[in-house]
Design an enzyme around this catalytic site. Structure first.
Site, short mmCIF file in Angstrom:
data_model
loop_
_atom_site.label_atom_id
_atom_site.label_comp_id
_atom_site.label_asym_id
_atom_site.label_seq_id
_atom_site.Cartn_x
_atom_site.Cartn_y
_atom_site.Cartn_z
CG ASP A 35 38.08 -32.10 11.36
OD1 ASP A 35 38.15 -30.78 11.49
OD2 ASP A 35 38.58 -31.59 10.15
CD GLU A 80 43.76 -41.86 24.09
OE1 GLU A 80 43.70 -42.36 25.30
OE2 GLU A 80 43.83 -42.48 22.68
CB THR A 128 45.26 -42.60 17.95
OG1 THR A 128 44.70 -41.47 18.48
CG2 THR A 128 44.24 -43.57 18.01
CG HIS A 129 48.23 -40.05 14.96
ND1 HIS A 129 48.07 -40.66 14.81
CD2 HIS A 129 48.42 -38.98 14.25
CE1 HIS A 129 47.30 -40.23 13.81
NE2 HIS A 129 47.67 -38.81 13.56
CG ASP A 175 41.57 -34.91 21.24
OD1 ASP A 175 40.83 -34.57 20.25
OD2 ASP A 175 42.20 -35.34 20.65
#
EC number: 2.1.1.33
Length: 261
Positions: free
Chosen positions: A150, A226, A223-224, A186
């Protein structure tokens, strides 16, 4: 204890997230509500005894847990479990431990592990800091993975970010000599904080050099989180650190290291 994960009146897991009484600390997560499906409930009811590790606050013999003396990899905050499942499928020689506080994600991964017939994965539904402090022996881990934690992007919330100096020092203690820390984010601002903290942590060596990162390694699937970040125009930074003082394993910036055998 009142379960914090109620949603749509669904019965929640019999092995809920627990917080050790009498302890106060800044948490790096919030207990968000989410839909808990009947399949996920069944996973907790039927599969937790096979894959779950109840937090006890006492040191745990991980070799005894898995029934073999294999290297141990810990993923903190595994989300929906896609990366952890991928790793376990492609790396049966090592044992995998996942920690996640979001109950639906735990339930989803329990079902996936059952489908795969996995025998070398165990899960905690608990606070990662407490698990590391109380249940994981120093030098017990071959690798720690933290993918897209997070970002707590508001300035006043930055103190809630997981990667802080005290946490980094805790990871150094738990990693074996020559062990590896792999973090990915990210959020550019969080990448900067990770460099500030991890590059300055005694016992960690950045494989790409100071404030360096590498291309996504083969062992981490996209990953989702990303994919979502890329759609928003975010970059992705993979940071690799060795728990050692030598520099012989350094990578060139942007160069992906070979996947483990």
């Amino acid at each position: 204890m009142t379960d914090p994960f109620t949603s749509d009146g669904a019965k929640m897991p019999p092995k809920p997230f627990t917080i050790e009484e009498g302890r106060r600390q800044v948490r790096s997560f919030v207990l968000r509500q989410g839909r808990f499906t009947p399949a996920q409930q069944r996973a907790f009811d039927e599969l937790w005894p096979r894959f779950g590790l109840d937090y006890t606050g006492a040191p745990r013999d991980l070799d005894a847990v898995f029934g073999r003396p294999a290297p141990k990899v810990l993923e903190i905050g595994f989300g929906n479990g896609a990366a952890l499942r991928f790793a376990a499928q492609h790396d049966p020689a090592r044992d995998y431990i996942g920690i996640e506080v979001h109950a639906p994600g735990v339930g989803r991964l329990l079902n996936a592990l059952d489908d795969d017939g996995a025998t070398h994965v165990r899960l905690y539904h608990h606070d990662a800091v407490e698990v590391l402090e109380r249940e994981i022996a120093d030098g017990a881990l071959d690798e720690v993975r933290i993918y897209f934690p997070d970002p707590w992007h508001k300035k006043r919330h930055n103190k809630r970010r997981l990667v802080q100096p005290a946490f980094a020092q805790l990871l150094v203690r738990k990693l074996r000599d020559g062990g590896r820390l792999h973090a990915a984010t990210d959020w550019a601002d969080y990448a900067e904080q990770m460099w500030d903290v991890l590059d300055a942590t005694e016992g960690l060596v950045n494989r790409a050099g100071p404030r360096g990162h590498v291309a996504r390694p083969a062992w981490r699937p996209q990953t989702h989180f990303e994919t979502r970040g890329q759609k928003l125009g975010h970059g992705v930074w993979d940071l690799l650190y060795d728990r050692e003082s030598g520099m012989e394993n350094r990578e060139s910036p942007g160069q992906a290291p070979a996947a483990p055998g």
